[in-house]
Design an enzyme around this catalytic site. Structure first.
Site, PDB file in Angstrom:
ATOM      1  N   ASP A   1      -7.231   2.870  -3.303  1.00 45.55           N
ATOM      2  CA  ASP A   1      -7.962   2.863  -2.029  1.00 45.55           C
ATOM      3  C   ASP A   1      -8.317   4.306  -1.675  1.00 45.55           C
ATOM      4  O   ASP A   1      -7.429   5.144  -1.485  1.00 45.55           O
ATOM      5  CB  ASP A   1      -7.092   2.241  -0.926  1.00 45.55           C
ATOM      6  CG  ASP A   1      -7.820   2.114   0.411  1.00 45.55           C
ATOM      7  OD1 ASP A   1      -9.001   2.512   0.513  1.00 45.55           O
ATOM      8  OD2 ASP A   1      -7.194   1.617   1.376  1.00 45.55           O
TER       9      ASP A   1
ATOM     10  N   LYS B   1      -9.394  -6.918   8.082  1.00 41.31           N
ATOM     11  CA  LYS B   1      -8.389  -6.452   9.034  1.00 41.31           C
ATOM     12  C   LYS B   1      -8.755  -7.049  10.382  1.00 41.31           C
ATOM     13  O   LYS B   1      -9.873  -6.872  10.868  1.00 41.31           O
ATOM     14  CB  LYS B   1      -8.369  -4.926   9.115  1.00 41.31           C
ATOM     15  CG  LYS B   1      -7.765  -4.263   7.879  1.00 41.31           C
ATOM     16  CD  LYS B   1      -7.707  -2.762   8.010  1.00 41.31           C
ATOM     17  CE  LYS B   1      -7.110  -2.148   6.750  1.00 41.31           C
ATOM     18  NZ  LYS B   1      -7.347  -0.693   6.669  1.00 41.31           N
TER      19      LYS B   1
ATOM     20  N   GLU C   1     -11.006   0.216  -3.584  1.00 40.66           N
ATOM     21  CA  GLU C   1     -11.285  -0.044  -2.167  1.00 40.66           C
ATOM     22  C   GLU C   1     -11.997   1.131  -1.517  1.00 40.66           C
ATOM     23  O   GLU C   1     -11.573   2.280  -1.651  1.00 40.66           O
ATOM     24  CB  GLU C   1      -9.943  -0.332  -1.460  1.00 40.66           C
ATOM     25  CG  GLU C   1     -10.069  -0.729   0.004  1.00 40.66           C
ATOM     26  CD  GLU C   1      -8.716  -1.127   0.612  1.00 40.66           C
ATOM     27  OE1 GLU C   1      -7.762  -1.406  -0.142  1.00 40.66           O
ATOM     28  OE2 GLU C   1      -8.613  -1.144   1.846  1.00 40.66           O
TER      29      GLU C   1
ATOM     30  N   LYS D   1      -1.161  -1.212  -4.399  1.00 38.22           N
ATOM     31  CA  LYS D   1      -2.311  -0.352  -4.072  1.00 38.22           C
ATOM     32  C   LYS D   1      -1.792   1.056  -3.872  1.00 38.22           C
ATOM     33  O   LYS D   1      -0.776   1.254  -3.205  1.00 38.22           O
ATOM     34  CB  LYS D   1      -2.969  -0.900  -2.815  1.00 38.22           C
ATOM     35  CG  LYS D   1      -3.773   0.077  -1.984  1.00 38.22           C
ATOM     36  CD  LYS D   1      -4.574  -0.710  -0.955  1.00 38.22           C
ATOM     37  CE  LYS D   1      -4.632   0.001   0.377  1.00 38.22           C
ATOM     38  NZ  LYS D   1      -5.339  -0.806   1.396  1.00 38.22           N
TER      39      LYS D   1
ATOM     40  N   SER E   1       0.866  -1.169   0.000  1.00 38.08           N
ATOM     41  CA  SER E   1       0.000   0.000   0.000  1.00 38.08           C
ATOM     42  C   SER E   1       0.905   1.221   0.000  1.00 38.08           C
ATOM     43  O   SER E   1       1.720   1.383   0.904  1.00 38.08           O
ATOM     44  CB  SER E   1      -0.878  -0.023   1.253  1.00 38.08           C
ATOM     45  OG  SER E   1      -1.642   1.155   1.326  1.00 38.08           O
TER      46      SER E   1
ATOM     47  N   LYS F   1      -3.057   5.035  -2.743  1.00 34.45           N
ATOM     48  CA  LYS F   1      -4.119   5.787  -2.094  1.00 34.45           C
ATOM     49  C   LYS F   1      -4.596   6.874  -3.039  1.00 34.45           C
ATOM     50  O   LYS F   1      -3.787   7.543  -3.701  1.00 34.45           O
ATOM     51  CB  LYS F   1      -3.579   6.420  -0.804  1.00 34.45           C
ATOM     52  CG  LYS F   1      -3.216   5.391   0.258  1.00 34.45           C
ATOM     53  CD  LYS F   1      -4.462   4.692   0.774  1.00 34.45           C
ATOM     54  CE  LYS F   1      -4.137   3.833   1.983  1.00 34.45           C
ATOM     55  NZ  LYS F   1      -5.361   3.240   2.569  1.00 34.45           N
TER      56      LYS F   1
ATOM     57  N   ASP G   1     -13.534  -2.156   2.933  1.00 34.28           N
ATOM     58  CA  ASP G   1     -12.615  -2.186   4.079  1.00 34.28           C
ATOM     59  C   ASP G   1     -13.412  -1.676   5.285  1.00 34.28           C
ATOM     60  O   ASP G   1     -14.035  -2.458   6.016  1.00 34.28           O
ATOM     61  CB  ASP G   1     -11.378  -1.326   3.738  1.00 34.28           C
ATOM     62  CG  ASP G   1     -10.418  -1.089   4.899  1.00 34.28           C
ATOM     63  OD1 ASP G   1     -10.711  -1.496   6.033  1.00 34.28           O
ATOM     64  OD2 ASP G   1      -9.350  -0.466   4.689  1.00 34.28           O
TER      65      ASP G   1
ATOM     66  N   GLY H   1      -3.795  -3.938   6.130  1.00 36.26           N
ATOM     67  CA  GLY H   1      -2.766  -3.556   7.085  1.00 36.26           C
ATOM     68  C   GLY H   1      -3.100  -2.238   7.752  1.00 36.26           C
ATOM     69  O   GLY H   1      -3.913  -1.461   7.248  1.00 36.26           O
TER      70      GLY H   1
HETATM   71  O1  OSB Z   1      -7.207   1.775   4.378  1.00 38.46           O
HETATM   72  O2  OSB Z   1      -5.994   0.071   4.180  1.00 38.46           O
HETATM   73  C1  OSB Z   1      -6.181   1.185   4.673  1.00 38.46           C
HETATM   74  C2  OSB Z   1      -3.142   2.257   6.747  1.00 38.46           C
HETATM   75  C3  OSB Z   1      -3.753   2.904   7.785  1.00 38.46           C
HETATM   76  C4  OSB Z   1      -5.122   3.018   7.788  1.00 38.46           C
HETATM   77  C5  OSB Z   1      -5.880   2.478   6.750  1.00 38.46           C
HETATM   78  C6  OSB Z   1      -5.267   1.803   5.699  1.00 38.46           C
HETATM   79  C7  OSB Z   1      -3.864   1.734   5.693  1.00 38.46           C
HETATM   80  C8  OSB Z   1      -3.110   1.122   4.611  1.00 38.46           C
HETATM   81  C9  OSB Z   1      -1.699   0.682   4.942  1.00 38.46           C
HETATM   82  O3  OSB Z   1      -3.488   1.044   3.471  1.00 38.46           O
HETATM   83  C10 OSB Z   1      -1.531  -0.770   4.902  1.00 38.46           C
HETATM   84  C11 OSB Z   1      -0.193  -1.179   5.462  1.00 38.46           C
HETATM   85  O4  OSB Z   1       0.770  -1.162   4.696  1.00 38.46           O
HETATM   86  O5  OSB Z   1      -0.098  -1.484   6.662  1.00 38.46           O
HETATM   87 MG    MG Z   2      -8.322   0.549   3.071  1.00 34.99          MG
END
Ligand code: OSB
Ligand code: MG
Length: 368
Positions: free
Chosen positions: A188, A262, A213, A161, A135, A163, A238, A290
């Site tokens: 995402d 998660k 996402e 992924k 991510s 953001k 999510d 994550g």
């Molecule tokens: O939306 O998946 C998410 C991190 C913090 C809060 C929300 C998200 C995320 C990530 C990071 O996308 C995932 C990771 O590398 O731990």
């Molecule tokens: Mg997410």
């Protein structure tokens, strides 16, 4: 068995590089670790919430309050046979799933170790290795975003992924698709859009993304179904999925084609297994999300990813992507094929580094 004590410890860990999403930017984590003690045995858990209530209502500080003032009195000294019973012991607590998960999952970890089994096998998983994605946070220029993606693809990660948010979406993903025609790409949004953006988001359909996402509100299922009817790109939920019932509703309504599980968000291993099972029965693949976890939470995520319906690469990547030094030994490493080998030692499968933890500790308290 009975829990005799719970140690809460807040550690501060600076990220090797800042992580930016549609809801904010993180440079340093304040991570609450949980250690449960029973009859000389111990187990480790991690509260996966953020420092701010911008992903969910939970924060590092609310988790301390909920665990110390409500969870500890509910579970300390109370008899139980199996970690799966902890959920019922905490059932009066509404929400605060990440606080509950940290305690429940620490007990799963302890019981796995007592049973002489790796955590992965103890929860019912069977994979020897898991597939990894990454991510990547929002960058300041498209060139930087392309460079960041190129670096992770070169490292072997199987799925990328990025953001997205309004003003940083179609153009960025189009540029990434042009640069990486065959990569498994996804976006995402962390709830940054509304249904009024449907026509705009439809432009993503030309980019052959694996999924989009959580485009809409964090607590919505119904309108995601409306959006999914207007999109070819599969929606992955999510934030919206906190229980197996949520998963059933989302699937029944057609609100998603994929689910991000998660461990903290759904409230621990027993709930995660139910979400997994609902999705599996309905032919909906899942993957492990994550929360910028330390090695403790990362080890739990690796174990969860060994369940059979975790068929897509997760956001479980190498320790070194986040931390100068991780608090477990060995650190989590990802192969050039983008896989993590699941540890075979009993329990967590990694050794917590108490020396390093002590140096990172902001405060610590043992509840009895
Ligand atoms: O939306 O998946 C998410 C991190 C913090 C809060 C929300 C998200 C995320 C990530 C990071 O996308 C995932 C990771 O590398 O731990
Ligand atoms: Mg997410």
């Amino acid at each position: 068995m009975k829990l005799e004590a719970i140690t809460l410890r807040e550690i501060r860990m600076p990220l090797v590089s800042p992580f930016e999403t549609s809801f904010g930017r993180t440079t340093e984590r304040r991570i609450l670790l949980v250690q449960v003690h029973a009859g000389g045995a111990e187990g480790w858990g991690e509260v996966t919430c953020g420092e701010t209530p911008f992903y969910s209502h939970e924060t590092t500080d609310t988790a301390r309050h909920i665990i110390a003032d409500f969870i500890a009195p509910m579970v300390l000294g109370k008899p139980f046979e199996h970690a799966a019973e902890l959920r019922a012991m905490m059932r009066l607590i509404r929400g605060h799933a990440m606080a509950r998960a940290a305690v429940e999952d620490a007990v799963w970890e302890m019981q796995a170790r007592l049973a002489g089994q790796p955590l992965a096998r103890f929860i019912g998983g069977s994979r020897a290795e898991i597939a990894c994605g990454v991510s990547i946070g929002i960058k300041s220029t498209i060139a930087e975003q392309i460079a960041a993606v190129g670096k992770e693809l070169a490292a072997g990660y199987q799925r990328i992924k990025v953001k997205i948010k309004p003003g940083w979406d179609v153009e960025v993903l189009r540029a990434l698709r042009r640069e990486f025609p065959r990569a498994r790409l996804m976006g995402d949004a962390n709830s940054a859009y509304t249904l009024a953006d449907a026509a705009h988001l439809r432009q993503l359909d030309a980019l052959d993304l694996m999924m989009l996402e959580q485009p809409l509100w964090h607590d919505d299922i119904y309108f995601h179904a409306e959006l999914q009817r207007q999109l070819r790109t599969p929606i992955c939920l999510d934030e919206s999925i906190e229980t197996a019932r949520d998963a059933e509703q989302a699937i029944a309504l057609g609100a998603c084609k994929i689910i991000n599980v998660k461990l903290g968000r759904v409230g621990g291993f027993s709930s995660a297994r139910e979400v997994h099972d609902v999705a599996q029965r309905n032919g909906i693949p899942v993957w492990c999300g994550g929360m910028l976890e330390s090695g403790i939470g990362r080890a739990h995520n690796i174990a969860m990813s060994t369940l059979p319906n975790f068929t897509l690469p997760g956001d479980v990547s190498a320790s070194r992507r986040y931390w100068q030094e991780d608090i477990i030994e060995p650190e989590v490493e990802v192969s050039a094929q983008g896989t993590i080998t699941v540890p075979t030692a009993p329990g967590l499968g990694y050794t917590p580094r108490l020396d390093l933890m002590r140096r990172l500790t902001a405060w610590e308290k043992t509840l009895r």
